[in-house]
Motif scaffolding. Structure first.
Motif, short mmCIF file in Angstrom:
data_model
loop_
_atom_site.label_atom_id
_atom_site.label_comp_id
_atom_site.label_asym_id
_atom_site.label_seq_id
_atom_site.Cartn_x
_atom_site.Cartn_y
_atom_site.Cartn_z
N CYS A 21 0.91 -1.20 -5.47
CA CYS A 21 -0.10 -2.25 -5.22
C CYS A 21 -0.44 -3.06 -6.47
O CYS A 21 -1.45 -3.75 -6.51
CB CYS A 21 -1.37 -1.58 -4.72
N ALA B 204 -4.13 5.06 -6.92
CA ALA B 204 -3.72 4.72 -8.29
C ALA B 204 -2.62 5.62 -8.84
O ALA B 204 -2.52 5.82 -10.04
CB ALA B 204 -4.93 4.72 -9.23
N GLN B 205 -1.77 6.15 -7.95
CA GLN B 205 -0.74 7.07 -8.41
C GLN B 205 0.68 6.52 -8.32
O GLN B 205 1.59 7.10 -8.92
CB GLN B 205 -0.79 8.37 -7.57
N CYS B 206 0.90 5.45 -7.57
CA CYS B 206 2.29 5.04 -7.34
C CYS B 206 2.66 3.66 -7.87
O CYS B 206 3.82 3.37 -8.10
CB CYS B 206 2.61 5.10 -5.84
N GLY B 207 1.69 2.78 -8.03
CA GLY B 207 1.97 1.45 -8.60
C GLY B 207 2.43 0.41 -7.60
O GLY B 207 2.65 -0.76 -7.97
N PHE C 135 0.86 -1.18 0.00
CA PHE C 135 0.00 0.00 0.00
C PHE C 135 0.90 1.24 0.00
O PHE C 135 1.68 1.44 0.93
CB PHE C 135 -0.88 -0.01 1.26
N GLY C 136 0.77 2.03 -1.06
CA GLY C 136 1.54 3.27 -1.14
C GLY C 136 0.62 4.46 -1.01
O GLY C 136 0.35 4.97 0.08
N CYS C 137 0.08 4.89 -2.14
CA CYS C 137 -0.74 6.12 -2.16
C CYS C 137 -2.22 5.86 -1.91
O CYS C 137 -2.93 6.73 -1.44
CB CYS C 137 -0.57 6.80 -3.52
N GLY C 138 -2.68 4.67 -2.31
CA GLY C 138 -4.11 4.37 -2.17
C GLY C 138 -5.00 5.05 -3.19
O GLY C 138 -6.22 5.04 -3.06
N CYS D 186 -5.31 -1.10 -5.16
CA CYS D 186 -5.87 -0.17 -4.17
C CYS D 186 -7.17 0.46 -4.64
O CYS D 186 -7.96 0.92 -3.82
CB CYS D 186 -4.86 0.92 -3.81
N ARG E 32 -4.20 -1.66 -10.50
CA ARG E 32 -3.85 -1.09 -9.19
C ARG E 32 -4.87 -1.64 -8.20
O ARG E 32 -6.05 -1.26 -8.21
CB ARG E 32 -3.93 0.43 -9.23
S1 FES Z 1 -1.14 2.13 -3.53
FE1 FES Z 1 -0.37 3.57 -4.98
S2 FES Z 1 -1.28 2.92 -6.85
FE2 FES Z 1 -2.19 1.67 -5.35
#
Ligand code: FES
Ligand code: FES
Length: 156
Positions: free
Chosen positions: A46, A41-44, A36-39, A58, A56
């Motif tokens: 997940c 769809a911005q970081c990839g 889990f990064g950004c939650g 998340c 994605r």
């Molecule tokens: S947690 Fe960053 S794209 Fe899903």
């Protein structure tokens, strides 16, 4: 109950249909390789495969994955023998490692669709996967190496 096939195994999970797939993977099934990064769809971080395509998790509702095939980093190979996993280890790509399962899952779709990717194919396919440690050059090199391994018959 939502029924899912994850890494070739069937699971039934007692969650609301609007639960993000990422929560189900991590909190209900213990598949914590997906991060889990950004939650949003911005970081990839997940990234997993849904019927072979990178999504994605998340922002993917579990209801969308019901009855479909989901693959996570844990299911990419049985023994870390996927060409990408071999190349990643040989090139020591990781720094903190947090983004890397998402990077590998995106790269796996790229390699399947473009077995001999150019630098620009790689940059385009990987543009949605952020690495705060800046391992982009090593990722690119490792994808080229994995393409060679794949060509030599490295897919198991
Ligand atoms: S947690 Fe960053 S794209 Fe899903
Ligand atoms: S290796 Fe640290 S965020 Fe990518």
């Amino acid at each position: 109950m939502v029924k899912l096939t994850i890494n070739g195994k069937e699971h039934s999970v007692d969650v609301r249909p609007d639960t993000p797939l990422l929560w189900v993977l991590r909190d209900h099934l213990g598949l914590t390789g997906t991060k889990f990064g950004c939650g949003m769809a911005q970081c990839g971080a997940c990234t997993v495969h849904l019927n072979g395509e990178a999504v994605r998790s998340c922002v993917t509702l579990v209801s969308r994955a019901a009855g479909q095939k989901v693959t996570t980093i844990e299911g990419l190979s049985k023994d870390n023998s996927h060409p990408l996993q071999r190349a990643w280890l040989e090139d020591d790509v990781l720094q903190c490692g947090y983004c890397q399962s998402g990077q590998i899952m995106s790269a796996a779709v790229l390699l399947r669709d473009h077995p001999n990717p150019s630098d620009s194919d790689i940059d385009q396919a990987m543009s949605g996967n952020i690495c705060r440690c800046g391992t982009y050059q090593r990722i690119r090199n490792a994808i080229h190496k994995a393409a060679k391994l794949q060509k030599e018959g490295g897919v198991k």
